[in-house]
Scaffold this motif. Structure first.
Motif, mmCIF file in Angstrom:
data_model
loop_
_atom_site.group_PDB
_atom_site.id
_atom_site.type_symbol
_atom_site.label_atom_id
_atom_site.label_comp_id
_atom_site.label_asym_id
_atom_site.label_seq_id
_atom_site.Cartn_x
_atom_site.Cartn_y
_atom_site.Cartn_z
ATOM 1 N N VAL A 153 -3.686 -10.432 2.082
ATOM 2 C CA VAL A 153 -4.050 -9.478 3.252
ATOM 3 C C VAL A 153 -3.730 -10.013 4.386
ATOM 4 N N HIS A 154 -2.967 -9.082 5.391
ATOM 5 C CA HIS A 154 -2.312 -9.573 6.334
ATOM 6 C C HIS A 154 -2.797 -9.101 7.653
ATOM 7 N N GLY A 155 -2.771 -9.296 8.996
ATOM 8 C CA GLY A 155 -3.322 -9.009 9.879
ATOM 9 C C GLY A 155 -2.465 -7.704 10.622
ATOM 10 N N LYS B 122 -2.800 -2.971 21.474
ATOM 11 C CA LYS B 122 -2.949 -2.190 20.254
ATOM 12 C C LYS B 122 -1.764 -1.102 20.522
ATOM 13 N N MET B 123 -0.997 -0.903 19.252
ATOM 14 C CA MET B 123 0.051 0.029 19.326
ATOM 15 C C MET B 123 -0.745 1.622 19.137
ATOM 16 N N SER B 124 -0.607 2.534 19.893
ATOM 17 C CA SER B 124 -0.908 3.630 19.378
ATOM 18 C C SER B 124 -0.010 4.906 20.022
ATOM 19 N N THR C 160 4.104 6.758 -1.137
ATOM 20 C CA THR C 160 3.428 7.567 -0.128
ATOM 21 C C THR C 160 2.199 8.140 -0.676
ATOM 22 N N ASP C 161 0.905 8.226 0.465
ATOM 23 C CA ASP C 161 -0.282 8.531 -0.279
ATOM 24 C C ASP C 161 -0.323 9.930 0.567
ATOM 25 N N GLU C 162 -0.461 11.022 -0.152
ATOM 26 C CA GLU C 162 -0.195 12.307 0.405
ATOM 27 C C GLU C 162 -1.492 13.472 0.395
ATOM 28 N N VAL D 181 -9.674 10.637 -1.698
ATOM 29 C CA VAL D 181 -8.262 10.285 -1.626
ATOM 30 C C VAL D 181 -8.288 8.864 -1.910
ATOM 31 N N TRP D 182 -9.081 8.054 -1.820
ATOM 32 C CA TRP D 182 -9.151 6.650 -2.372
ATOM 33 C C TRP D 182 -8.803 6.370 -3.607
ATOM 34 N N LEU D 183 -9.856 7.147 -4.687
ATOM 35 C CA LEU D 183 -9.560 6.859 -5.932
ATOM 36 C C LEU D 183 -8.218 7.343 -6.423
ATOM 37 N N ASP D 184 -7.831 8.307 -5.680
ATOM 38 C CA ASP D 184 -6.408 8.917 -6.181
ATOM 39 C C ASP D 184 -5.630 7.994 -5.765
ATOM 40 N N ALA D 185 -5.581 7.392 -4.464
ATOM 41 C CA ALA D 185 -4.560 6.519 -4.117
ATOM 42 C C ALA D 185 -4.487 5.224 -4.698
ATOM 43 N N LEU D 186 -5.831 4.517 -4.961
ATOM 44 C CA LEU D 186 -5.805 3.337 -5.573
ATOM 45 C C LEU D 186 -5.067 3.269 -6.887
ATOM 46 N N LEU D 187 -5.262 4.406 -7.679
ATOM 47 C CA LEU D 187 -4.864 4.393 -9.047
ATOM 48 C C LEU D 187 -3.116 4.372 -9.186
ATOM 49 N N VAL E 178 -1.861 -6.009 1.235
ATOM 50 C CA VAL E 178 -2.305 -4.980 2.110
ATOM 51 C C VAL E 178 -2.550 -5.413 3.654
ATOM 52 N N GLY E 179 -3.014 -4.464 4.281
ATOM 53 C CA GLY E 179 -3.523 -4.800 5.857
ATOM 54 C C GLY E 179 -4.777 -5.427 5.742
ATOM 55 N N LYS E 180 -5.469 -5.876 6.770
ATOM 56 C CA LYS E 180 -6.834 -6.170 6.614
ATOM 57 C C LYS E 180 -7.941 -5.001 6.703
ATOM 58 N N ASP E 181 -7.372 -3.755 7.273
ATOM 59 C CA ASP E 181 -8.171 -2.746 7.335
ATOM 60 C C ASP E 181 -8.399 -1.991 6.133
ATOM 61 N N PRO F 147 0.690 -1.169 -0.005
ATOM 62 C CA PRO F 147 0.003 0.140 -0.010
ATOM 63 C C PRO F 147 1.137 1.303 -0.145
ATOM 64 N N ILE F 148 0.322 2.411 -0.345
ATOM 65 C CA ILE F 148 1.132 3.682 -0.206
ATOM 66 C C ILE F 148 1.005 4.162 1.174
ATOM 67 N N TYR F 149 1.901 4.444 1.693
ATOM 68 C CA TYR F 149 1.654 5.040 3.172
ATOM 69 C C TYR F 149 1.323 6.589 3.429
ATOM 70 N N ALA G 173 6.958 6.009 9.982
ATOM 71 C CA ALA G 173 6.696 4.635 9.684
ATOM 72 C C ALA G 173 6.758 3.815 10.978
ATOM 73 N N HIS G 174 5.758 2.796 11.314
ATOM 74 C CA HIS G 174 5.977 1.946 12.366
ATOM 75 C C HIS G 174 6.111 0.537 11.903
ATOM 76 N N ILE G 175 6.077 -0.129 12.904
ATOM 77 C CA ILE G 175 6.128 -1.803 12.570
ATOM 78 C C ILE G 175 5.352 -2.520 11.596
ATOM 79 N N GLY G 176 4.087 -1.823 11.694
ATOM 80 C CA GLY G 176 3.025 -2.307 10.955
ATOM 81 C C GLY G 176 3.334 -2.058 9.389
ATOM 82 N N HIS G 177 3.901 -0.905 8.961
ATOM 83 C CA HIS G 177 4.180 -0.533 7.699
ATOM 84 C C HIS G 177 5.471 -1.234 7.158
ATOM 85 N N ALA G 178 6.353 -1.462 8.285
ATOM 86 C CA ALA G 178 7.686 -2.376 7.851
ATOM 87 C C ALA G 178 7.324 -3.764 7.424
HETATM 88 N N1 MSP Z 1 -2.745 5.271 2.638
HETATM 89 C C1 MSP Z 1 -3.497 4.038 2.773
HETATM 90 C C2 MSP Z 1 -3.159 3.063 1.688
HETATM 91 C C3 MSP Z 1 -3.414 3.364 0.245
HETATM 92 S S1 MSP Z 1 -3.124 1.919 -0.639
HETATM 93 C C4 MSP Z 1 -3.633 2.653 -2.238
HETATM 94 C C5 MSP Z 1 -3.246 3.501 4.222
HETATM 95 N N2 MSP Z 1 -2.099 3.942 4.703
HETATM 96 S S2 MSP Z 1 -1.480 3.482 5.967
HETATM 97 O O1 MSP Z 1 0.007 4.316 6.450
HETATM 98 O O2 MSP Z 1 -2.321 3.726 7.187
HETATM 99 O O3 MSP Z 1 -1.239 1.935 6.497
HETATM 100 C C6 MSP Z 1 -0.613 1.199 5.566
HETATM 101 C C7 MSP Z 1 -0.452 -0.162 5.651
HETATM 102 O O4 MSP Z 1 0.024 -0.454 6.756
HETATM 103 C C8 MSP Z 1 -2.098 -0.704 5.650
HETATM 104 O O5 MSP Z 1 -1.874 -2.029 4.787
HETATM 105 C C9 MSP Z 1 -1.935 -1.063 7.045
HETATM 106 O O6 MSP Z 1 -2.841 -2.410 7.048
HETATM 107 C C10 MSP Z 1 -0.736 -1.435 7.640
HETATM 108 N N3 MSP Z 1 -0.863 -1.186 8.938
HETATM 109 C C11 MSP Z 1 -0.843 0.156 9.778
HETATM 110 N N4 MSP Z 1 -0.749 -0.388 10.930
HETATM 111 C C12 MSP Z 1 -0.523 -1.675 11.078
HETATM 112 C C13 MSP Z 1 -0.255 -2.713 12.171
HETATM 113 N N5 MSP Z 1 -0.377 -2.020 13.613
HETATM 114 N N6 MSP Z 1 -0.199 -3.842 11.982
HETATM 115 C C14 MSP Z 1 0.152 -4.338 10.632
HETATM 116 N N7 MSP Z 1 -0.144 -3.394 9.750
HETATM 117 C C15 MSP Z 1 -0.657 -2.353 9.712
HETATM 118 O O7 MSP Z 1 -3.812 2.754 4.699
#
Ligand code: MSP
Length: 654
Positions: free
Chosen positions: A286-288, A296-298, A47-49, A226-232, A257-260, A8-10, A16-21
């Motif tokens: 689709v990952h968890g 939950k991380m926040s 990146t999704d901006e 933003v999702w039309l823009d991002a998915l393209l 992609v993540g499940k969300d 996905p684009i972030y 960046a956090h561990i989910g992105h990694a």
């Molecule tokens: N910008 C959208 C994606 C657009 S793709 C056309 C977006 N960005 S995000 O930065 O919020 O998340 C990007 C990815 O990181 C997603 O796949 C999301 O599932 C993943 N994660 C974000 N937090 C996460 C965890 N805590 N654990 C695992 N992955 C998670 O969504």
């Protein structure tokens, strides 16, 4: 064969956090795997901006939005570069080419009659940027995704005729049962689609930080959703709408992609593609979600795992290994240093590292480091068969993104090697004049390590290069072909001496996560004041908002002693109790607290608690809560923070 792998684009509103990694590591490993096999591969990240959330984050920092996006986008790119992520392109949705591609797509959909202008009056979740039909709302009011209160909104909007694609989508899912991996996620998507698809609002008028409408359509008070823009991005990155230079990589082989964000990718994205007459991706992986030590991380809890911090402490390759091995693909995972250290010490250090050291030691003693495979087949046909069986099973796991199974199987190779040494006791054979046999066992293990290194390469690229260098070969498509496909044995070579590859980790190398406040049920909050203001998705995304605070800021929180007058369970909730708490004369609050697993309603009555008294009221499970209790939680459970001596209700704390 050409392969196209995407992350996905972030969003650029936080680091960046561990989910992105995690998403990035999976995609990177798959791309490396395909390249190793000799497939022409294109790996995209970026990146999704756009969108209101980013516009607001920039405003908060008093920065022009573009400058803010530039900065955060660069932090992602730098991190991936530091991690040696092998992307072929890093796309940004603020790239001019991307924006043009999006406009072109919009024009095509519009010309086709798939986009039309209308008014929308409906239930809108500002947090999820999504309209929901009444039938999908929880208790007629709450967002089915995040639980927040939805607003009734009327706004002019362009719509995408998603409803036209309902049957086509269902047909597509039926004909491609492994479109979504793991397959178990497919049901969720099909039942959503069967529940009825409404046309999708694809423009916004409430903010301006987005791709502008195409000139041919005008109407410049609208910007694109933003999702039309991002998915393209997945096609504009290949030159869609411009020179189409890399469009032969389309359709994507695997989109991780993540499940969300499953629904966006499994429903909207295929529908957009159908509208554009483009083929659909082969697989959506689709990952968890990752938690930390079960929480939950926040950012507000201060327990977000920073991938850079972990990589600095433990090494990025160990982190890749851990994340891909620890969690069955598709399931949620937990980041705990204990589990990480255990895997480093037992699997990397013992199983792999020690095996390599053992054969360096033995070949040093018996043959001056020379390793000759000449007698391996003669003495170890059985082991070679077992090894080959494992190797042949691996591809299927990678194609299904089951990296945990891939690694689990791969590790069987080391146990075949270790068992061979134990059973054949080369040190005895050397003494008994059976040196050929002893050297064959050493050579068998060297060959096992070589093959394992090739197959582990996509996941641990640098480490395996070191292993290969020790065994005097290099990992590339040719060695993959020879060692894995043709099952050739290593030619005569001199093994190199190296220090242990994976030093044991005795103690955690990072501070433990701070213990967080109790999690409550999904929050169902009060209506935001400004209905039109929309946020991008996902509350838990890291942001920069938690800095050190001034003492004055602390005193903005009103903490008071309270006495619990009444307590009862909230029906249907595992976690919630509803309390009536006195904060002094004429101030009795109803507080809904997520403490039921740790306290019974009866035992709380007549006890004292510490209350955050000036929180905005919020609804939990539809019940108004007018404060929050202070509590401490660790692995032994949760306890309420209470005054050590009885105090009058309402006594200030601070
Ligand atoms: N910008 C959208 C994606 C657009 S793709 C056309 C977006 N960005 S995000 O930065 O919020 O998340 C990007 C990815 O990181 C997603 O796949 C999301 O599932 C993943 N994660 C974000 N937090 C996460 C965890 N805590 N654990 C695992 N992955 C998670 O969504």
């Amino acid at each position: 064969m050409s392969k196209y792998i995407t992350t996905p684009i972030y969003y650029v509103n936080g680091e960046a956090h561990i989910g992105h990694a995690y998403t990035t590591f999976i995609a990177d490993s798959m791309a490396r795997y395909e390249r190793l096999k000799g497939n022409k591969t294109f790996f995209l990240t970026g990146t999704d901006e756009h969108g209101q959330k980013i516009e607001e984050s920039a405003q908060k920092r008093n920065k022009p939005t573009q400058e803010f996006a530039d900065e955060i986008s660069a932090t992602f790119k730098n991190l991936w570069d530091q991690f040696e992520i092998s992307y072929d392109k890093f796309i940004r949705t603020t790239d001019e080419d991307h924006k043009k591609g999006v406009q072109k797509a919009f024009e095509i959909m519009y010309a086709k009659g798939d986009i039309y202008k209308d008014f929308y009056e409906g239930h809108y979740c500002v947090s999820c940027e999504t309209f929901f039909p009444e039938t999908q709302l929880v208790d007629g009011e709450f967002c089915p995704d995040c639980g927040r209160t939805t607003n009734v909104v009327k706004e002019e909007s362009y719509f995408f005729r998603l409803s036209n694609y309902q049957d086509k989508l269902l047909e597509f899912y039926e004909q491609n049962p492994d479109f979504i991996l793991p397959r178990s996620r497919m049901n969720e998507v099909t039942s959503f689609v069967k529940g009825g698809l409404r046309d999708l609002s694809v423009t916004r008028t409430s903010f301006s930080w987005g791709v502008k409408m195409p000139e041919s359509i005008g109407d410049d008070k609208h910007v694109m959703y933003v999702w039309l823009d991002a998915l393209l991005n997945y096609v504009t990155a290949l030159g869609y709408g411009k020179d189409e230079a890399n469009m032969d990589f389309w359709p994507a082989t695997a989109q991780i992609v993540g499940k969300d964000i499953l629904r966006f990718h499994a429903i909207y994205w295929p529908a957009f593609l159908m509208s554009l007459d483009l083929p659909l991706p082969k697989h959506l992986g689709v990952h968890g979600w990752w938690t930390r030590d079960g929480e939950k991380m926040s950012k507000s809890k201060g327990n977000v795992v920073s991938p850079k911090e972990v990589a600095d402490a433990y090494g990025v390759e160990n982190l890749r290994y851990f994340m891909l091995r620890e969690v069955p693909f598709g399931q949620d995972g937990d980041f705990s240093q204990r589990a990480f250290i255990d895997r480093i010490n037992s699997e990397l250090s013992n199983d792999l590292g020690n095996l390599l050291n053992r054969i360096i030691g033995m070949s040093g003693k018996y043959s001056e480091f020379e390793i000759d495979s000449v007698d391996v087949e003669k003495y170890h046909a059985k082991e070679l068969n077992a090894v080959n069986e494992v190797l042949d099973s691996l591809d299927g796991f990678m194609q299904n993104m089951q990296t945990h199974r891939y690694l689990e199987e791969l590790w069987k190779l080391f146990s075949i090697g270790n068992t061979a040494i134990t059973e054949h006791e080369p040190w005895v054979k050397v003494k008994n004049d059976q040196k050929d046999e002893a050297l064959a066992t050493v050579a068998l293990v060297a060959n096992i390590l070589a093959r394992a290194a090739v197959m582990l390469h996509p996941i641990m690229p640098r480490t395996t290069e070191t292993v290969a260098d020790t065994l005097c070969f290099s990992i590339d498509t040719q060695s993959y072909q020879e060692l894995i496909v043709e099952k050739k044995l290593l030619k005569l070579f001199n093994i190199k001496k190296i220090p242990p590859l994976f030093p044991k980790v005795e103690e955690p190398l990072m501070p433990e996560a701070p213990k967080a406040m109790p999690e409550t049920e999904p929050q169902k909050q009060e209506k935001p004041k400004n209905e039109k203001k929309s946020k991008e998705k996902f509350e838990s995304r890291a942001s920069f908002d938690d800095n050190l605070i001034e003492i004055g800021q602390f005193f903005e929180t009103s903490l008071k002693v309270g006495t619990v007058l009444e307590a009862e369970e909230v029906p249907k909730s595992k976690k919630l109790l509803k309390l009536q708490v006195s904060l002094g004369e004429n101030d009795t609050r109803q507080i809904v607290a997520g403490i039921k697993e740790f306290y019974s309603a009866e035992e709380l009555v007549d006890t004292q608690v510490c209350v955050v008294a000036n929180l905005k009221p919020a609804k939990l499970m539809g019940i108004m809560s007018e404060g929050m209790l202070l509590a401490a939680k660790d692995e032994d459970g949760l306890c309420l923070v209470r005054p050590s001596k009885p105090k009058k209700p309402g006594t200030p704390i601070g």
